[in-house]
Design a protein around this motif. Structure first.
Motif, short mmCIF file in Angstrom:
data_model
loop_
_atom_site.label_atom_id
_atom_site.label_comp_id
_atom_site.label_asym_id
_atom_site.label_seq_id
_atom_site.Cartn_x
_atom_site.Cartn_y
_atom_site.Cartn_z
N LEU A 20 0.83 -1.20 0.00
CA LEU A 20 0.00 0.00 0.00
C LEU A 20 0.87 1.25 0.00
O LEU A 20 1.82 1.36 0.78
N THR A 21 0.52 2.19 -0.87
CA THR A 21 1.10 3.53 -0.84
C THR A 21 -0.04 4.53 -0.73
O THR A 21 -0.97 4.52 -1.53
N ASN A 22 0.03 5.36 0.31
CA ASN A 22 -1.02 6.35 0.56
C ASN A 22 -0.36 7.72 0.70
O ASN A 22 0.36 7.97 1.67
N LEU A 23 -0.58 8.58 -0.26
CA LEU A 23 -0.04 9.94 -0.23
C LEU A 23 -1.17 10.88 0.13
O LEU A 23 -2.09 11.11 -0.67
N ASN A 24 -1.12 11.39 1.36
CA ASN A 24 -2.21 12.20 1.91
C ASN A 24 -1.78 13.66 2.01
O ASN A 24 -0.75 13.97 2.61
N GLN A 25 -2.58 14.54 1.42
CA GLN A 25 -2.37 15.99 1.52
C GLN A 25 -3.58 16.60 2.22
O GLN A 25 -4.71 16.45 1.75
#
Length: 774
Positions: A281-286
């Motif tokens: 899993l890759t989660n890029l949260n802004q």
């Protein structure tokens, strides 16, 4: 050092064969206000050698014991004239009140006072004296606190290294809202005390306490205004007003604070789940966070005498905000189809709190003291959220939810002490709290709703004894707590009822001379989980992430051994803790759907922590450097994949290097550098980080007007990077807060405010209601 060691051994093991006489006195300043932190030295009249010493407390009172004989008493405090008095001792004596007068050379000595070492040690912790030291020149309370050894700022939080977030008190009353600290002007502060040996007089959950004492001035009207603009990626602003009116025995005060700001907060998560399928899993949260708040305080007190008063205080706060998140997720399995999702979340929140506090204090001349406090608090939180998701095939899903929490807290506290002339001080205390609340979450579709009712009642009693003989002080105490907690998940009728009977001892020993101060203490503490996680709610974050409450959390129990030493310009602190059933944020893969990760709080078996800290502070003309090195080692075992056992690894090293430079024309330049190495705390491995803060200050109009230009995290390196491995999940994250900022602060003082000496009984429960993070 050999002679010093022998002195200590002799003081502990050799009993006197002669009688001691008890000496007590009181010190006031030129405006007849009680004067704390005054050095009182007893010198031999024959050769002026030091016999013993004392320091006046917050009420201006000092006491010690000496042998029969003739002495010279020396009263000294930086910025004040040194006084001398000859006395003959052949019985117990209560000395006349001593009045300290300001030195006529105070203005010419400003440069020297900037180098005065502000720290002193007692058996409970470190006291920082603020007036006439470099600490009085700081812009904000956070800037001041970070100058005290053992305190650092990580992200937006002030933490005590190895002990977590502290509890704050102002004149004995616990702070329920961080805004109250932001309202406090530096020139109102008389002293700040970092208490690391939190004995039985504090609630058992409090392992680190910061006590702030404010100045008290004469009669008249006081009014201060301050404005702050802070520019990071976005502009934030804060305006505050503090006013007071003091007439004869009456004190009235009012304050208002308005804050509005926006900030960015990014979080990148890289995770692998090693189960029946390997999920990557890759989660890029802004995230962009907006907040606006209004806080207001009002109160009145009446002084029956300088030692007796009654007061009433009200605090209220209204805040609302909005958090917009933009997530990009990819889930790639080792077999099967990959998933790519864009997730947009919009959450609006609103919080209202009202707090009423009533207190009474009295210090009788016969040695008795009483402090009685009562509190009522009501708090409501409301959240509305919308989550929208798009998969790579264009399919859109949407979810709305509503969450609310209502809490009521009643608390009362009584402290009674009796100080004898020869036998020491006996103290008794009782405190009570009753907390009720409901935490409710409703999803418009898909997930089941949650509604949890929580009722908790706590009754506590404590007894303590303190005795001082010459330079040696001993203390012992025992606290008993009876806690009854009832939790019920209303929709499923699941419940959890717990009752605790805690016996919590503490002992301390300290030895203090003018050049050497040291203390050794042992205490037992509990930790209760925050109310916000004591439920059965499941909060949907995205398709692969849930946050869940835990109805079955138990209290943690910590045994704490602490040693501190001050010798000239050197400060040393060693601390060991052994925690049973520690409360730690954990995570696991959902049974039946291993692609989903659930985070929650849980009790683990046991954890040990060893912390060592050394601080060196030595002035060099116009430069005052302060270097602090801390080593934190966690000994902790936790479950790994396939039934294996994992252990915490390398220790965490932290370096804090604070520098203050006195420049021509009255400018003050500060440069603070912080660095942390890679290392473990609990089951989390923190990666290295650093930050550099710069500040330039200048005062005008006899210090009525102060301008400060501040730059924080100049090189934007203060990122929180961490990794953890638990069960079948390996997780790494990078948190990037909006920490690089530049700000300007303008403060104008029509007259320094006088702050009421108020108190509170609603202590630890307020932090568990998250009252200090609004």
């Amino acid at each position: 050092m050999k002679k010093t060691f022998l002195d200590i051994i002799g003081s502990v093991f050799i009993l006197p064969v002669y009688s001691q006489h008890y000496i007590k006195g009181t010190i006031i300043d030129s405006e007849n206000a009680m004067m704390p932190m005054v050095n009182v030295a007893f010198l031999n009249q024959a050769d002026s050698t030091l016999v013993t010493g004392a320091v006046s407390d917050s009420c201006g009172v000092y006491n010690t014991s000496v042998n029969k004989g003739e002495y010279i008493i020396r009263y000294s405090y930086l910025g004040y004239e040194t006084l001398y008095e000859n006395i003959q001792v052949n019985t117990d004596i209560t000395l006349p009140v001593v009045k300290m007068e300001l030195s006529q050379n105070e203005l010419e000595g400003v440069e020297v006072t900037a180098y005065r070492k502000p720290f002193k040690l007692d058996k409970e912790g470190i006291t920082a004296d603020i007036p006439n030291t470099i600490l009085a020149k700081q812009t904000t309370l956070d800037d001041l606190l970070c100058k005290i050894p053992g305190i650092q700022k990580r992200g937006e939080d002030i933490e005590v290294i190895g002990r977590g977030l502290p509890t704050y008190y102002i004149n004995g009353r616990e702070v329920t809202d961080r805004t109250e600290l932001d309202n406090l002007a530096i020139d109102q502060i008389q002293s700040v005390r970092l208490v690391t040996n939190t004995g039985v007089r504090y609630h058992s959950e409090q392992r680190a306490v910061i006590e702030i004492k404010t100045k008290r001035l004469g009669e008249g009207l006081a009014f201060n205004v301050s404005g702050n603009l802070l520019q990071g990626n976005h502009l934030s602003q804060n305006y505050r007003m503090n006013g007071s009116y003091n007439y004869k025995n009456w004190d009235f005060f009012l304050s208002y604070n308005y804050e509005r700001g926006k900030k960015d907060s990014d979080l990148d998560i890289y995770q692998q789940t090693q189960s029946d399928t390997i999920w990557n899993l890759t989660n890029l949260n802004q995230r962009q966070i907006f907040n606006e708040s209004h806080s207001y305080t009002g109160g009145v007190s009446y002084h029956f005498s300088p030692e007796s008063e009654i007061g009433l205080k009200y605090e209220g706060k209204y805040s609302e905000g909005n958090t917009f998140s933009n997530d990009t997720l990819s889930m790639i399995p080792d077999k099967g189809t990959s998933t790519f999702i864009r997730n947009l979340s919009d959450v609006a929140d609103k919080s209202v709190s009202n707090h009423l506090n009533l207190y009474y204090t009295n210090d009788w001349k016969n040695g008795w003291k009483i402090n009685a406090f009562g509190d009522y608090l009501h708090k409501t939180d409301r959240n509305r959220g919308n989550i929208r998701e798009w998969e790579s095939d264009g399919v859109e899903t949407s979810m709305d939810y509503y969450r609310k929490a209502d809490w009521d807290l009643f608390a009362a506290k009584l402290n009674l002490s009796y100080e004898t002339e020869k036998a020491g001080t006996f103290s008794f205390g009782y405190d009570f709290s009753h907390t009720t609340g409901t935490d409710y979450i409703e999803y418009v579709r898909a997930l089941s709703n949650g509604s949890t009712s929580n009722t908790e009642m706590k009754n506590s009693l404590y007894l303590s004894y303190d005795y001082t003989w010459n330079n040696l002080s001993v203390g012992a105490g025992l606290r008993y707590e009876h806690i009854r907690s009832n939790l019920k998940e209303n929709s499923s009728n699941k419940s959890q009822n717990q009752t605790y009977h805690n016996f919590l001892p503490s002992v301390s020993l300290s030895y203090n001379t003018e050049s050497l101060q040291q203390s050794l203490s042992f205490s037992v503490h509990t930790e209760r989980p925050p109310f916000g996680v004591m439920n059965d709610n499941a909060v949907y974050t995205d398709r692969f992430t849930y946050q869940k409450g835990n109805l079955y959390l138990r209290q943690a129990l910590t045994h704490d051994l602490n040693y501190m030493l001050f010798y000239k310009f050197l400060f040393l602190n060693l601390n060991y803790t052994n925690t049973q059933n520690p409360l730690i944020t954990a995570f696991y893969s959902m049974p039946g759907n291993s692609a989903v990760t659930v985070s929650y709080m849980d009790n683990f078996d046991r954890m040990h922590n060893l912390t060592g800290m050394v601080n060196v502070q030595y002035p060099v003309k116009w430069w005052l450097p302060s270097l602090t090195l801390t080593c934190l080692k966690t000994f902790f075992s936790y479950p790994g994949p396939d039934g294996s056992v994992l252990k915490s690894g390398r220790p965490l090293m932290i370096l804090n290097f604070n520098n203050s430079f006195t420049l021509p024309a009255g400018f003050l330049l500060s440069a603070d550098f912080n660095y942390g190495t890679r290392g473990y705390y609990q089951l989390y491995e923190s990666k290295s980080y650093s930050s550099l803060n710069l500040s330039l200050k200048k005062s005008f109009l006899n210090d009525r007007l102060q301008l400060s230009l501040d730059g924080y995290d100049i090189f934007n390196k203060n990122k929180v990077r961490s990794g953890a491995r638990l069960n079948d999940i390996i997780m790494n994250s990078i948190s990037k807060e909006d920490t690089r900022k530049i700000g300007i602060t303008v403060t104008y003082r029509f007259r320094t405010e006088r702050t009421m000496n108020n108190r509170s009984a609603a202590e630890n429960e307020m932090s568990r209601l998250n009252m200090d993070s609004q």
